[in-house]
Motif scaffolding. Structure first.
Motif, PDB file in Angstrom:
ATOM      1  N   ILE A 154       0.840  -1.203   0.000  1.00 43.95           N
ATOM      2  CA  ILE A 154       0.000   0.000   0.000  1.00 43.95           C
ATOM      3  C   ILE A 154       0.874   1.252   0.000  1.00 43.95           C
ATOM      4  CG2 ILE A 154      -1.645   1.340   1.391  1.00 43.95           C
ATOM      5  CD1 ILE A 154      -2.902  -1.334   2.204  1.00 43.95           C
ATOM      6  N   VAL A 155       1.950   1.225   0.777  1.00 41.25           N
ATOM      7  CA  VAL A 155       2.867   2.370   0.787  1.00 41.25           C
ATOM      8  C   VAL A 155       3.485   2.561  -0.595  1.00 41.25           C
ATOM      9  CG1 VAL A 155       4.925   3.377   1.842  1.00 41.25           C
ATOM     10  CG2 VAL A 155       3.349   2.055   3.243  1.00 41.25           C
ATOM     11  N   GLU A 156       3.865   1.453  -1.240  1.00 35.47           N
ATOM     12  CA  GLU A 156       4.425   1.549  -2.593  1.00 35.47           C
ATOM     13  C   GLU A 156       3.420   2.190  -3.549  1.00 35.47           C
ATOM     14  OE1 GLU A 156       5.583  -2.383  -3.659  1.00 35.47           O
ATOM     15  OE2 GLU A 156       7.351  -2.403  -2.365  1.00 35.47           O
ATOM     16  N   ALA A 157       2.142   1.873  -3.356  1.00 35.29           N
ATOM     17  CA  ALA A 157       1.099   2.423  -4.226  1.00 35.29           C
ATOM     18  C   ALA A 157       0.889   3.913  -4.016  1.00 35.29           C
ATOM     19  CB  ALA A 157      -0.213   1.670  -4.002  1.00 35.29           C
ATOM     20  N   SER A 158       1.448   4.462  -2.928  1.00 33.10           N
ATOM     21  CA  SER A 158       1.357   5.915  -2.714  1.00 33.10           C
ATOM     22  C   SER A 158       2.295   6.670  -3.641  1.00 33.10           C
ATOM     23  CB  SER A 158       1.700   6.264  -1.259  1.00 33.10           C
ATOM     24  OG  SER A 158       3.100   6.151  -1.020  1.00 33.10           O
ATOM     25  N   HIS A 159       3.271   5.936  -4.200  1.00 35.29           N
ATOM     26  CA  HIS A 159       4.270   6.512  -5.116  1.00 35.29           C
ATOM     27  C   HIS A 159       5.021   7.675  -4.482  1.00 35.29           C
ATOM     28  CE1 HIS A 159       3.176   3.976  -8.550  1.00 35.29           C
ATOM     29  NE2 HIS A 159       1.934   4.088  -8.100  1.00 35.29           N
ATOM     30  N   ASN A 160       5.343   7.514  -3.197  1.00 34.07           N
ATOM     31  CA  ASN A 160       6.177   8.474  -2.474  1.00 34.07           C
ATOM     32  C   ASN A 160       7.405   7.706  -1.980  1.00 34.07           C
ATOM     33  OD1 ASN A 160       7.359   9.999  -0.265  1.00 34.07           O
ATOM     34  ND2 ASN A 160       5.526  11.276  -0.286  1.00 34.07           N
ATOM     35  N   LEU A 161       8.547   7.905  -2.644  1.00 35.40           N
ATOM     36  CA  LEU A 161       9.728   7.101  -2.353  1.00 35.40           C
ATOM     37  C   LEU A 161      10.291   7.360  -0.959  1.00 35.40           C
ATOM     38  CD1 LEU A 161      11.628   7.170  -5.777  1.00 35.40           C
ATOM     39  CD2 LEU A 161      10.222   5.349  -4.818  1.00 35.40           C
ATOM     40  N   VAL A 162      10.188   8.599  -0.487  1.00 29.27           N
ATOM     41  CA  VAL A 162      10.678   8.910   0.858  1.00 29.27           C
ATOM     42  C   VAL A 162       9.838   8.172   1.902  1.00 29.27           C
ATOM     43  CG1 VAL A 162      11.034  10.735   2.549  1.00 29.27           C
ATOM     44  CG2 VAL A 162      11.580  11.150   0.147  1.00 29.27           C
TER      45      VAL A 162
END
Length: 248
Positions: A154-162
């Motif tokens: 789910i975090v990966e799906a946020s597309h925020n690398l930081v």
């Protein structure tokens, strides 16, 4: 996977470390067989074997007799070593991690609901199904690792690398802490049933592209996890008091 020319074990280890840091293999995932991985990297098996040993010594990989090599951490344990030592000496500090997760994962779920691609959604659903299939496995930590992989999807799906980098670090801390009791969450029916419902609600909210629903689902889930861990701690403390009383 990009191939590399045959070179020294230390360089192979560095390449593998980069792949781990980028999330090429998820926490708890099994690496390809030695022959297959050597072919993919275009390196000799002896050099690969030595490189794998270097990463095992760093706490990033774990070799299981007759069972292959598994991802234990996406970065050298030294990266989180001061906090890991703090966790082992003061287990209650894991609740500080949960507080940070409250702040981060609610936002991650929000952005995942807004930004997730069809591929992201398929990955989240596959992680959820894998987590459900592992329920009742002989090693409850397998399910705990699958739980972490689901949340990281789910975090990966946020597309925020930081955000992804920070969350991987936090999950590494939890997975490597010997006192966090995550395994116990999956051996108690009173905890597992609500957990599975919460995970389902979180997934459905992201798949439905409903950011506010996703944020609320993530935050409600973490409140439940924190309360459940405190309940497990209290039960363990009660048992220890009882044992001390009986031994007198």
């Amino acid at each position: 996977m990009t191939s590399i020319k045959p070179r020294k074990a230390v360089q192979i280890a560095e390449h593998l470390e980069q792949l781990l840091a980028k999330g090429h293999w998820a926490l708890g995932a099994r690496l390809p067989a030695e022959r297959q991985l050597a072919a993919q990297l275009a390196v000799s098996r002896p050099s690969l074997r030595e490189a794998l040993q270097q990463l095992i010594s760093k706490g990033m990989l774990e070799s299981r007799v007759g069972g292959g090599t598994y991802v234990l951490s996406t970065k050298p344990i030294g990266f989180v070593d001061p906090l890991l030592t703090l966790f082992r000496e003061n287990p209650e500090y894991r609740f500080d991690v949960l507080e940070i997760r409250h702040a981060l994962e609610g936002n991650a779920a929000w952005y995942a609901a807004l930004r997730s691609t069809d591929e992201d959604k398929a990955s989240i659903q596959a992680c959820y199904e894998n987590m459900m299939q592992l329920h009742g496995s002989l090693d409850p930590m397998n399910e705990a690792r699958a739980d972490a992989t689901f949340h990281l999807a789910i975090v990966e799906a946020s597309h925020n690398l930081v955000l992804l980098h920070v969350m991987r670090s936090l999950f590494d801390l939890l997975q490597n802490s010997i006192s966090h009791n995550l395994d116990k969450l999956y051996t108690q029916a009173r905890v597992f049933e609500p957990l599975s419902q919460q995970h389902r609600e979180l997934m459905d909210a992201v798949l439905a592209s409903d950011p506010e629903r996703a944020r609320q689902a993530a935050e409600a889930h973490l409140v439940f996890v924190e309360d459940s861990l405190k309940m497990i701690d209290a039960d363990e403390a009660r048992k220890q008091r009882s044992l001390r009383h009986l031994s007198r």
